[in-house]
Design a protein around this motif. Sequence first.
Motif, mmCIF file in Angstrom:
data_model
loop_
_atom_site.group_PDB
_atom_site.id
_atom_site.type_symbol
_atom_site.label_atom_id
_atom_site.label_comp_id
_atom_site.label_asym_id
_atom_site.label_seq_id
_atom_site.Cartn_x
_atom_site.Cartn_y
_atom_site.Cartn_z
ATOM 1 N N GLU B 227 24.375 8.232 20.461
ATOM 2 C CA GLU B 227 24.384 9.267 21.504
ATOM 3 C C GLU B 227 24.515 8.585 22.828
ATOM 4 O O GLU B 227 25.296 8.868 23.663
ATOM 5 N N ARG B 230 27.939 7.093 23.054
ATOM 6 C CA ARG B 230 28.810 8.075 23.369
ATOM 7 C C ARG B 230 28.794 8.362 24.806
ATOM 8 O O ARG B 230 29.885 8.730 25.504
ATOM 9 N N ASP B 231 27.701 8.875 25.355
ATOM 10 C CA ASP B 231 27.698 9.333 26.650
ATOM 11 C C ASP B 231 27.990 8.029 27.715
ATOM 12 O O ASP B 231 28.727 8.400 28.797
ATOM 13 N N PHE B 232 27.581 6.918 27.441
ATOM 14 C CA PHE B 232 28.258 5.620 28.031
ATOM 15 C C PHE B 232 29.710 5.752 28.193
ATOM 16 O O PHE B 232 30.556 5.446 29.082
ATOM 17 N N TYR B 233 30.284 5.652 26.964
ATOM 18 C CA TYR B 233 31.787 5.719 26.917
ATOM 19 C C TYR B 233 32.430 7.005 27.783
ATOM 20 O O TYR B 233 33.313 6.499 28.395
ATOM 21 N N LEU B 234 31.866 8.158 27.579
ATOM 22 C CA LEU B 234 32.386 9.298 28.210
ATOM 23 C C LEU B 234 32.446 9.142 29.492
ATOM 24 O O LEU B 234 33.201 9.411 30.444
ATOM 25 N N ASP B 235 31.381 8.195 30.095
ATOM 26 C CA ASP B 235 31.372 8.409 31.418
ATOM 27 C C ASP B 235 32.034 7.049 32.008
ATOM 28 O O ASP B 235 32.413 7.172 33.249
ATOM 29 N N THR B 236 32.096 5.951 31.313
ATOM 30 C CA THR B 236 32.771 4.769 31.888
ATOM 31 C C THR B 236 34.043 4.422 31.220
ATOM 32 O O THR B 236 34.763 3.564 31.563
ATOM 33 N N GLY B 237 34.228 5.103 30.120
ATOM 34 C CA GLY B 237 35.559 4.491 29.104
ATOM 35 C C GLY B 237 35.295 3.111 28.499
ATOM 36 O O GLY B 237 36.004 2.520 28.068
ATOM 37 N N LEU B 265 30.342 9.921 17.286
ATOM 38 C CA LEU B 265 31.267 9.007 17.850
ATOM 39 C C LEU B 265 32.821 9.313 17.530
ATOM 40 O O LEU B 265 33.603 8.891 18.140
#
Lengths: 503, 311, 303
Positions: B227, B230-237, B265
């Motif tokens: 999670e 996921r959050d890091f990816y959605l925020d930073t790509g 994910l």
Amino acid sequence: MPTLSSASSKTSARRGRTAPELVFGDLWPFDPAPETADPKLKARYDLFIDGKFVAPKSGKYFDSINPANERKLARIALAGPSDVDAACRAARRAFEKVWGPMPGRERAKYLFRIARLLQDRAREFAVAETLDGGKPIKESRDFDVPMTAAHFFYHAGWADKLEYVAPGRQVAPLGVVAQVIPWNFPLLMLAWKIAPALAMGNCVVLKPAETTSITCLKLAEIFQDAGLPPGVVNFVTGAGETGAALMSHPIPAKIAFTGSTAVGKTILRALAGTDKRMTMELGGKAANIVFDDAPLDQAVEGIVNGIFFNQGHVCCAGSRLLVHEPVTEAVLARLKHRIRQLKVGDPLDKNTDIGAINSREQLKKIRTLVASGVREGATLYQPDGILPAKGFYFRPTLFSEVTMSHRIAREEIFGPVLSILTFRTVDEAIEKANNTAFGLSAGVWTDKGSRILKMSTELKAGVVWANTYNKFDPASPFGGYKESGFGREGGRQGLLDYVILKP
Amino acid sequence: MNAGQSASFRRLFDEIGPVDSVGIEERVAKYATRSIKKGAKLWGLYRAVSMLDLTTLEGKDTPGKIASLCQKALRPLDDPNVPSVAAVCVYPAMVRHAKKHVGGTAVKVASVAMAFPSGQTPLKTRLAEVKAAVAAGADEIDMVINRGAFLAGEFAEVRDEIAAVVEECGSAALKVILEVSELETYDNIRAASFLAMETIRAGDFIKTSTGKTSLNATLGNNQVMIEAIRDFYLDTGIAIGMKPAGGIRTAKQALQFLIAVKETLGDEWLTNKRYRFGASSLLNDLLRQIEKEKSGAYQAPYYFSDAAESY
Amino acid sequence: MNRLPITKTPKIYVGGAFIRSESARVFPIRDAAGNFLANIPQCSRKDLRNAVEAAAKAGPGWAKRTAYNRGQILYRLAEMLEARAGEMSGAILMGNGAATPSSPSGPRRRRRGSLGASQEVAAAVDRLIYYAGWADKYEQVLGNVNPVAAPYFNFTVTEPMGVVGVLAPEDSPLLALVSLLAPVIVSGNTVVALASGSQPYPAIVFGEMLATSDLPGGVVNLLTGFRQELLPTFATHAHVRAIVAVANPAERKALALGAAESVKRTRLLKTEEPFDWAAEAAQGLYAIRDTLESKTTWHPIGA
């Protein structure tokens, strides 16, 4: 520091690239995983009166269908007034001659035995429950059936401890109690009704819902195997008229009803002026309140449990989501991701999360209310996916930008439809949550302990789930405030509704 | 903890939000109820094999043991459908031996470093170890964070150490071990995941455990970490990989972890570029279940090479 | 020449104020000899509505008081009543003869039971003391921690229902009223009560004692008037969440029918069954419970 902000997509847009997306595609689809245990259904189910299966005096039967494919499962006896009368008389005889005089420690052992025999046949009952009602096998297997057994176990232990039920007072059973239950949790509602009644020394005439009579009558087989004395529990099957005949019969000293608020009021009117005791477990439109400091992923899970459990056919469903404005987008985004993982379809498939809507009528009602939501300008979101061609299905549905004056924020939909509203302050959340004639349950999500206790105190609801939702236990009293009914089921409080206090 | 540390400690936890432990465990319990059958099961088993970091981290490791491990890694089963594993994971001293066997193949050599598993030697020593492992041919470095610094709120120190290792890695991928059992709470695991992710590069990993403590990878701590990813990816790509390690011994467990990935994910993490299993005995159970799926018959453990069970 | 005494104008007690009926209607009460004593307000449906508003307004504050504080106020009320026992006895004796729709021509000489006026006052004081003592204890007996089979802390507490309508019987005009009121307000409910129709005067005087007892205005609202006129509104007013009444069969049916519309709770005692208001059995924990809801809260236990 990267944050999980609601503004993630905006941030990315500012950086001049497209927002990152997760791909939930078909790289690894699940194969069908049908539950294959034999539900051991009979082609025809008779009434269960005085310990025996008997044909209705009228000779009439009606069909019970599987809502997952609309195929006929069995024929069910239609009980008329004379059948109801026979059941009430059998119950009274059993109460006067056997069950009433029986020491509590002996009654306890019958309840215990019923629970054990149900555990023995748990999978068979789970499959039957799923076939008859449309709920996912996962739920009937992991929730309905074990919780039903747990209720019998819990109340078995009370049967010989009546002196602890009402401190300071001696209690006595009421006699015969008439019980009418709904179709959403056929076995569990039956256990909620029968187990405390029997533990306190009462005898029972119960009418299951007409669309879900089968597991009730299968349980009668267990009562026979358990040697439960004839007449202690009697089942009369049928629709509204059968229920009305039971409610108005002079023998039952008490009426216990679970169902819609509208029908509850009809019963209350019909019984006005009688001395019958009553408990009513009626509808709800619960608020599930998420604050900005909540554990958001767990809140989302709780929201999902709150509204999509049992296709939303739950009186305490968290059908109104109230989200603190700063996290509205974050919650909505997570919720959309999450409900894309929910599998809608064949209730017998072990991976199905949302099964079949219980009946064509209920599906129609859900569609009507969803149409009103769209018409009144709320924003609808439903995940893609193919629904089975036959049977009654409805996708998990989110409505955002809902206000308190929308119909979908006020009326009980009783389906997998969530209305999402927002709030800014604690007081506003409380106000909106309580702005309803219902008061069955509420949810609150926050990391702050004192706020939980404040919310729990202010929310006018019989059950408050804090940082969780839709949890049940035989030891935990359940029941509503306001027009969600009165009386409690479960726990010590629930027992008081099945006794009289001796003078 | 000084005022600055205290502020950064609180800021981090506030920004990433709390985790409710009971809620997480209820979420992951649902993965365990997923029923994976037939083609889906076989796909999952093959995929799990391909995600394995086949590991040996023992004091008694020898070049011979490494040779045998590498052989198994390259060709787990005499079946062309069964892929090779993702990597072999060894101590720095064994890197050159492993490289001899798998160099030039798809199987990577991963090395634990940074005074694995405790991390309790001077930073200079630890960094030298990383440098040596990379020089010996390690494609991937598994380091363990400074838990003492983390628990004391000295986040800058934790971050700086990770940054120093990133520096030493060069083109080698880095897997940052949080050692979840020593962080104790899900809140800490989530916070440490973010601390690591903001320092490492796309394609690097965060990893649960050394496998040397009592509690290792669980569906719960895996969930908290994916999670966070996921959050890091959605925020930073920036896409960070995940590696649960230790305690995953059965195919059934591995499939549950993969379902967690699928549902949290999505498809793009169902690859060994972004998801690994740190395990050793898991491989034989995966192979055993693959054979069972294909033949329909349950398999005896000793049908498979290097089986621990000989009975 | 004898001085003409100033008589007190009987007023209803609503929202902490002494007011006349908005309808400006009255009915006379007379002494045993049939002499005029005073005019009693004949409350209307609108008076009842206003009283419910007052009770609803007072509700949240009263419910939020600590149990200790509610107990203290009930003790204080008992002190007020004891201190003015003579006056109240006089009121009971004096008011024994109102014109009511059932006896429109006036005086009724019947005194209820064998209880004298001063005994009735004493019993009412004792009853208040009894319920005052329950204020910080009933929760400990009626509430629970529930051992659920999952990692949750689960507890059940009681909460007041809100506005409760009380219909006092004709007899025991003080003791019955106090016996019905006290268990309702002790838990934080607020009350709109209709006094005995035939003997309303003690309730008027009781209102004056409530006003001096630290009980916040609006917690108890006392109306006088005719039952037939007001009962349907008690039954159907949706904001009244429970009805506690002593009623005859027809009245009970009317109350139950009205209550059905808003799923109102009812505690209905029967006029046709003799009831000894002075007896120990006329008080108890379960009278408090009858106007309580149970609320169950779940919270996970984790770290």
